[in-house]
Design a protein around this motif. Structure first.
Motif, PDB file in Angstrom:
ATOM      1  N   ARG A 153      -5.796  24.236 -13.547  1.00  0.00           N
ATOM      2  CA  ARG A 153      -5.231  23.410 -12.482  1.00  0.00           C
ATOM      3  C   ARG A 153      -4.025  24.116 -11.904  1.00  0.00           C
ATOM      4  N   ILE A 154      -3.949  24.174 -10.580  1.00  0.00           N
ATOM      5  CA  ILE A 154      -2.754  24.764  -9.978  1.00  0.00           C
ATOM      6  C   ILE A 154      -2.086  23.790  -9.012  1.00  0.00           C
ATOM      7  N   SER A 155      -0.765  23.899  -8.961  1.00  0.00           N
ATOM      8  CA  SER A 155       0.042  23.145  -8.012  1.00  0.00           C
ATOM      9  C   SER A 155       0.680  24.176  -7.103  1.00  0.00           C
ATOM     10  N   CYS A 156       0.292  24.175  -5.825  1.00  0.00           N
ATOM     11  CA  CYS A 156       0.819  25.189  -4.908  1.00  0.00           C
ATOM     12  C   CYS A 156       2.224  24.818  -4.462  1.00  0.00           C
ATOM     13  N   GLY A 157       3.116  25.775  -4.530  1.00  0.00           N
ATOM     14  CA  GLY A 157       4.493  25.586  -4.089  1.00  0.00           C
ATOM     15  C   GLY A 157       4.672  26.042  -2.658  1.00  0.00           C
ATOM     16  N   ILE A 158       5.893  26.444  -2.326  1.00  0.00           N
ATOM     17  CA  ILE A 158       6.188  26.810  -0.935  1.00  0.00           C
ATOM     18  C   ILE A 158       6.372  28.326  -0.751  1.00  0.00           C
ATOM     19  N   GLU A 159       5.890  29.128  -1.719  1.00  0.00           N
ATOM     20  CA  GLU A 159       5.958  30.584  -1.574  1.00  0.00           C
ATOM     21  C   GLU A 159       5.044  31.018  -0.419  1.00  0.00           C
ATOM     22  N   ASN A 160       5.003  32.320  -0.144  1.00  0.00           N
ATOM     23  CA  ASN A 160       4.093  32.848   0.866  1.00  0.00           C
ATOM     24  C   ASN A 160       2.656  32.827   0.321  1.00  0.00           C
ATOM     25  N   ALA A 161       1.701  32.362   1.125  1.00  0.00           N
ATOM     26  CA  ALA A 161       0.320  32.196   0.665  1.00  0.00           C
ATOM     27  C   ALA A 161      -0.307  33.521   0.223  1.00  0.00           C
ATOM     28  N   ASP A 162      -0.022  34.630   0.935  1.00  0.00           N
ATOM     29  CA  ASP A 162      -0.603  35.932   0.554  1.00  0.00           C
ATOM     30  C   ASP A 162      -0.145  36.332  -0.843  1.00  0.00           C
ATOM     31  N   ASP A 163       1.125  36.077  -1.142  1.00  0.00           N
ATOM     32  CA  ASP A 163       1.640  36.415  -2.472  1.00  0.00           C
ATOM     33  C   ASP A 163       0.949  35.578  -3.553  1.00  0.00           C
ATOM     34  N   LEU A 164       0.728  34.294  -3.247  1.00  0.00           N
ATOM     35  CA  LEU A 164       0.065  33.420  -4.226  1.00  0.00           C
ATOM     36  C   LEU A 164      -1.364  33.893  -4.474  1.00  0.00           C
ATOM     37  N   ILE A 165      -2.071  34.260  -3.393  1.00  0.00           N
ATOM     38  CA  ILE A 165      -3.459  34.716  -3.522  1.00  0.00           C
ATOM     39  C   ILE A 165      -3.509  36.038  -4.300  1.00  0.00           C
ATOM     40  N   ASP A 166      -2.582  36.961  -3.996  1.00  0.00           N
ATOM     41  CA  ASP A 166      -2.537  38.232  -4.735  1.00  0.00           C
ATOM     42  C   ASP A 166      -2.305  37.987  -6.224  1.00  0.00           C
ATOM     43  N   ASP A 167      -1.452  37.017  -6.535  1.00  0.00           N
ATOM     44  CA  ASP A 167      -1.154  36.711  -7.936  1.00  0.00           C
ATOM     45  C   ASP A 167      -2.417  36.228  -8.655  1.00  0.00           C
ATOM     46  N   LEU A 168      -3.174  35.338  -8.018  1.00  0.00           N
ATOM     47  CA  LEU A 168      -4.404  34.831  -8.638  1.00  0.00           C
ATOM     48  C   LEU A 168      -5.460  35.942  -8.739  1.00  0.00           C
ATOM     49  N   LYS A 169      -5.499  36.796  -7.700  1.00  0.00           N
ATOM     50  CA  LYS A 169      -6.474  37.895  -7.679  1.00  0.00           C
ATOM     51  C   LYS A 169      -6.270  38.812  -8.878  1.00  0.00           C
ATOM     52  N   GLN A 170      -5.020  39.226  -9.115  1.00  0.00           N
ATOM     53  CA  GLN A 170      -4.777  40.150 -10.236  1.00  0.00           C
ATOM     54  C   GLN A 170      -5.009  39.451 -11.581  1.00  0.00           C
ATOM     55  N   ALA A 171      -4.746  38.136 -11.638  1.00  0.00           N
ATOM     56  CA  ALA A 171      -4.958  37.411 -12.906  1.00  0.00           C
ATOM     57  C   ALA A 171      -6.460  37.288 -13.196  1.00  0.00           C
ATOM     58  N   LEU A 172      -7.265  37.012 -12.150  1.00  0.00           N
ATOM     59  CA  LEU A 172      -8.726  36.909 -12.345  1.00  0.00           C
ATOM     60  C   LEU A 172      -9.307  38.267 -12.755  1.00  0.00           C
ATOM     61  N   ASN A 173      -8.709  39.348 -12.283  1.00  0.00           N
ATOM     62  CA  ASN A 173      -9.183  40.697 -12.644  1.00  0.00           C
ATOM     63  C   ASN A 173      -8.978  41.012 -14.133  1.00  0.00           C
TER      64      ASN A 173
END
Ligand SMILES: *Cc1c(COP(=O)(O)O)cnc(C)c1O
Length: 380
Positions: A358-378
């Motif tokens: 479960r994730i709760s999205c904050g107010i960071e930049n969306a590209d940074d959030l997506i990159d963070d999830l991308k590297q974690a899924l890898n």
């Protein structure tokens, strides 16, 4: 007046001094002019000017007439359950917030109040479960952690028909996205700990109603049980609410992009987000919410506790923690955290896969959030 404007300008400057920031009236008692004659405040449990500003503000935001502030979301929930009597029955959504389930199942059950849980995403289940003992229908929409949606307006008609009260825990949507009283709810509850205060820096709960008879009963319970919100936390919550609209819209922007990214990722099995057209009750969400919120859950094709753990432990921006709604993004794994005490088969039946994240999205930049999830899924 639009909501963003209404929020800011329903907080009046202090009547006594003109202070534009609500003063913190850190006092236990109030000096009376003569015995029994006071200026609207006699004792800090019963009423406090700082708390009163917050209570009026949440009533305005939820289009109610009366608001009440409590020491936590669960204290607010507890006060509402105390409207019932021994022998009464509550019919509630099956994936009720864990703390609500715990108090109903372990405390109020012992005191003679019965809980029946049904999947309210299909209204027929609810119709089949209410009896003449049902005094309260308890809805969360979206629910935690699988983001199920219940049709609040349809359910309010059932409640009316059987003479039960409809309570909506509106924590996940926030008053920016959904106003249950306008959809027929009698009582709205918030864990203000989440979106309303919005900075993960306090614990608070709120109750709103438009019915003055109910308001009188809730006021009586608030004063009698005494789980009130203190002046400083009331002030912090008011301060948080001033930026609620800005925050929630940015959080929704981020969640929409993150949900799309997850839905197209080859390692992701399923994404639960009411904004996706694949969500079973997407149309109902569209009808009763102005946007789809900033909570998302998803499970992995490698559906194991370990795979979920790897992702949750590998994000750097999404912080691994319980709670939600704050400005900083959070991630958690219900099977190992919030829903650990629930047996595996019961969890699975409720749609909570071992790998569910479960994730709760904050107010960071969306590209940074997506990159963070991308590297974690890898890392799987
Ligand atoms: C957190 C939460 C609660 C409980 O609120 P507290 O402030 O933690 O006591 C109740 N309902 C929902 C949906 C929540 O997310």
């Amino acid at each position: 007046m639009k909501k963003e404007t209404k929020i800011l300008h329903s907080i009046e400057p202090d009547l006594l001094t003109g202070a534009i920031s609500t003063p913190i009236y850190q006092t236990a008692t109030f000096v009376q002019d003569s015995p029994g004659v006071h200026r609207g405040f006699d004792y800090g449990r019963t009423n406090n000017p700082t708390r009163a500003v917050l209570e009026k503000l949440i009533a305005t935001l939820e289009n109610g007439s009366h608001g009440f502030a409590f020491a936590s979301g669960l204290a607010a929930i507890d006060a509402v359950i105390k409207l019932l009597n021994s022998g009464d029955q509550i019919v509630a959504v099956d994936d009720l917030y864990g703390g609500t389930w715990r108090t109903l199942n372990h405390i109020y059950n012992r005191l003679g109040i019965q809980l029946v849980r049904v999947d309210c995403s299909d209204i027929r289940n609810l119709k089949a479960s209410v009896t003449d003992k049902t005094k309260l229908i308890w809805i969360e929409s979206p629910t935690n952690p699988t983001l199920k949606i219940a049709d609040i307006k349809e359910i309010s008609l059932i409640a009316q028909e059987i003479g039960a009260l409809l309570v909506v825990d509106n924590t996940f949507a926030s008053p920016i996205l959904q106003n249950p009283i306008d959809l027929g709810a009698d009582i709205v509850i918030h864990s203000a700990t989440k979106y309303l205060a919005g900075h993960s820096d306090l614990i608070a709960g709120l109750v709103v109603t438009r019915n003055s008879e109910l308001a009188e009963q809730i006021k009586f319970i608030q004063n009698s049980s005494g789980a009130i919100l203190g002046p400083f936390d009331s002030w912090l919550t008011i301060r948080g609410i001033e930026t609620l609209a800005l925050r929630v819209h940015k959080q929704c922007d981020n969640a929409e992009l993150v949900a799309q990214f997850l839905a197209s990722h080859p390692l992701v099995k399923r994404v639960n987000y009411p904004g996706l057209s694949t969500h079973p009750n997407h149309e109902i969400a569209e009808k009763q919410q102005s946007r789809f919120g900033a909570m998302i859950s998803f499970s992995l094709k490698t559906d194991s506790v370990d795979a979920g753990s790897i992702v949750c432990s590998s994000t750097t921006l999404f912080k691994l923690a319980e709670s939600l709604g704050g400005v900083k993004s959070l991630i958690c794994q219900p099977a190992l955290m919030t829903h650990k005490s629930i047996p595996q088969d019961v969890r699975h039946a409720a749609g909570i896969d071992d790998s569910l994240i479960r994730i709760s999205c904050g107010i960071e930049n969306a590209d940074d959030l997506i990159d963070d999830l991308k590297q974690a899924l890898n890392k799987i």
